[in-house]
Design an enzyme around this catalytic site. Structure first.
Site, PDB file in Angstrom:
ATOM      1  N   LYS A 114       0.840  -1.195   0.000  1.00 46.35           N
ATOM      2  CA  LYS A 114       0.000   0.000   0.000  1.00 46.35           C
ATOM      3  C   LYS A 114       0.880   1.252   0.000  1.00 46.35           C
ATOM      4  CE  LYS A 114      -3.887   2.014   2.655  1.00 46.35           C
ATOM      5  NZ  LYS A 114      -4.743   1.810   3.834  1.00 46.35           N
ATOM      6  N   SER A 140      -9.512   1.973   3.328  1.00 48.04           N
ATOM      7  CA  SER A 140      -8.657   2.711   2.415  1.00 48.04           C
ATOM      8  C   SER A 140      -7.684   1.841   1.630  1.00 48.04           C
ATOM      9  CB  SER A 140      -7.859   3.759   3.205  1.00 48.04           C
ATOM     10  OG  SER A 140      -6.975   3.153   4.146  1.00 48.04           O
ATOM     11  N   SER A 182     -10.090  -0.418   7.296  1.00 45.04           N
ATOM     12  CA  SER A 182      -9.397  -0.193   6.033  1.00 45.04           C
ATOM     13  C   SER A 182      -8.730  -1.417   5.439  1.00 45.04           C
ATOM     14  CB  SER A 182      -8.361   0.927   6.196  1.00 45.04           C
ATOM     15  OG  SER A 182      -9.002   2.173   6.305  1.00 45.04           O
TER      16      SER A 182
END
Length: 512
Positions: A90, A170, A194
């Site tokens: 990420k 996210s 997330s």
């Protein structure tokens, strides 16, 4: 490469800190016979080019590491447990090869040359950094009216199961990339939902470990109380394998130094674990108001019951003060932790204009409003900048953690004499809408207490609603990460539902 053209080229490495790894020139002189790991890395890069840059253009990947095949060959020869497997990271986690942008143009030049400790551990275990995944910009803490999966750097992530639908956030790109087969696994981060939400909605496994198992150093922060990286994979076994690789102590992140009974292998016992006699609490009020999600969940419960699990119905409404206090914690810690992170960025010639505080980010967004704030604003950033009362914060933190942990999860496990709690993770993916923002069903799920208290949370695919994946969540006590992974693996073996494969096209009603 689509949106990746916006990412600035890597500059010279800067070796700083205990876990910094200098960026050395790669010797990619490989033998004539291609090894399995090298071949897998090449295929992964090709697949990203075909499906992320072209075709459905999922926008799940922001940047790739062109040396991944060479790294995979080295990883395969290293003897480490990951054996050259490819992992997407990420883009709020630093890697030495690529910028770390958190999806924001403010950090487009954030080439630190550093490996986050979890990435250093990954490489030591023979893992390969394949590239960086797109995300909800700033991990979805800039605005309360955002569209999950959108960032100014990467654009909007598309769900591979229905490209007109959301991938949640996210860790949107991490979830979509694993579902699309872009890498063996990905690493996401979670503050509250997330990892679990994008894993559930993309039909993969996601594990939010107890806060402290995995270091947060050189990870763009929101909350020192709640933040944690974690694995996102196709199977529970793979999640356990990746967790063992990235978990470890880090003197720069004190919570990692006080983990009781820290394990090196989270895969041990997964294949043998039996549900026979295991008492599992079913969070009935957290199933939500959708009959279709309930039907899929009831099938999952029946699967576990057939394997001998003892299901205990629980009727429970959480104390809403937990959410109010957690919000104060997130705002206060965002301003403090973001400032610490930005001030830690290396000073490099030509990059002296890097932001060094949350106030700097607010100023940048205002100056670049057309690119950064066309779809939603920064009201949470602005509110966090004003949240400065430390005494109120400390009171709120104590309350939130106590209510979520001792008075919710610990109490439920003890009073009902159960080892785990289960609930649906989320409903099916909603239609992406940049104009109006997210439209998810908030009646489904029970992830917030585990997020706020820092307890483990595992989501495993349990089926689909109209071709759209939905997951089941398993919760356990603090530090019971291994046990939670074991029960999740046992459910995975017992699961009778078919898990849909990505269609890479817009949603269509399921055939009857």
């Amino acid at each position: 490469m689509g949106n990746r053209s916006r990412v600035i080229e890597v500059v010279g490495a800067v070796a700083l800190g205990a876990f910094a790894t200098p960026l050395a020139a790669q010797d990619c002189a490989l033998p004539a016979r291609i090894t399995p790991a090298e071949s897998a890395a090449r295929q992964a890069l090709d697949r990203i080019e075909q499906l992320d840059d072209a075709g459905p253009q999922l926008n799940a990947v922001i940047a790739v590491n062109p040396d991944a095949p060479c790294d995979a060959y080295a990883g395969e020869k290293s003897g480490g447990p990951l054996n050259g497997r490819t992992v997407l990271i990420k883009d709020n986690i630093e890697t030495r090869e690529l910028p770390t942008t958190a999806g924001s143009l403010a950090l487009a030049n954030n080439n630190t040359g550093r490996d986050a400790p979890l990435v250093a551990y990954l490489r030591k275990a023979g893992g390969v950094v394949l590239g960086k995944t797109n995300l909800s910009e700033w991990a979805n803490i800039r605005s309360d009216n955002s569209t999950s999966g959108w960032s100014a750097v990467g654009g909007l992530v598309r769900n591979p199961h229905a490209t007109d639908r959301n991938s949640c956030g996210s860790s949107s790109g991490s979830g979509a990339a694993v579902a699309a087969g872009f890498a063996w696994a990905a690493i996401g981060t979670e503050t509250n939902g997330s990892i679990s939400c994008p894993a559930s909605i993309n039909g993969i496994v996601g594990f939010k470990p107890s806060v402290g198992l995995v270091s947060r150093t050189h990870v763009v922060p929101i909350s020192s109380t709640q933040d944690t990286p974690g694995p996102m994979t196709k199977t529970v076994y793979d999640a356990a394998l990746l967790l063992g690789a990235i978990a470890g102590e880090d003197p720069a992140d004190p919570v990692t130094m006080a983990v009781p009974g820290r394990r090196s292998d989270y895969t041990a016992g997964l294949s043998e674990y039996s549900l026979q006699g295991v008492r599992i609490g079913v969070m009935r009020k957290q199933i939500g108001n959708r009959a279709d999600v309930k039907a899929v969940f009831e099938t999952a419960l029946a699967d576990m019951e057939r394997q001998g699990a003892v299901l205990v119905d629980i009727e429970f409404e959480p104390d809403t003060k937990m959410y109010e206090d957690s919000f104060i914690v997130l705002l206060f810690e965002l301003r403090e932790e973001m400032g610490k992170y930005l001030r830690s960025l290396p000073h490099v010639a030509g990059r002296d204009n890097m932001p060094r505080s949350l106030a700097d980010l607010i100023t940048f967004n205002t100056a670049h409003a057309e690119e950064e704030m066309r779809w939603f604003g920064q009201e949470l950033f602005e509110l966090a900048e004003k949240t400065t009362d430390r005494e109120a914060y400390e009171t709120a933190r104590e309350n939130a953690v106590r209510i979520a942990g001792q008075e919710t999860l610990d109490k439920l496990l003890a009073e009902h004499d159960v080892q785990f709690l289960v609930a649906p993770t989320r409903g099916p993916a909603w239609t992406s809408d940049l104009v109006n923002g997210d439209n998810y069903n908030g009646s489904i799920g029970f992830g917030s207490p585990a997020a706020i208290a820092g307890y483990p949370h595992l989501t495993v695919p349990m089926g689909a609603v109209e071709g759209l994946p939905v997951g089941i969540s398993f919760f356990g006590a603090k530090w019971a990460d291994h046990e939670v992974l074991k029960v999740g693996a046992a459910y995975e073996r017992a699961r009778s539902a078919q898990i849909p494969e990505p269609s890479f096209g817009p949603w269509k009603p399921a055939a009857r």
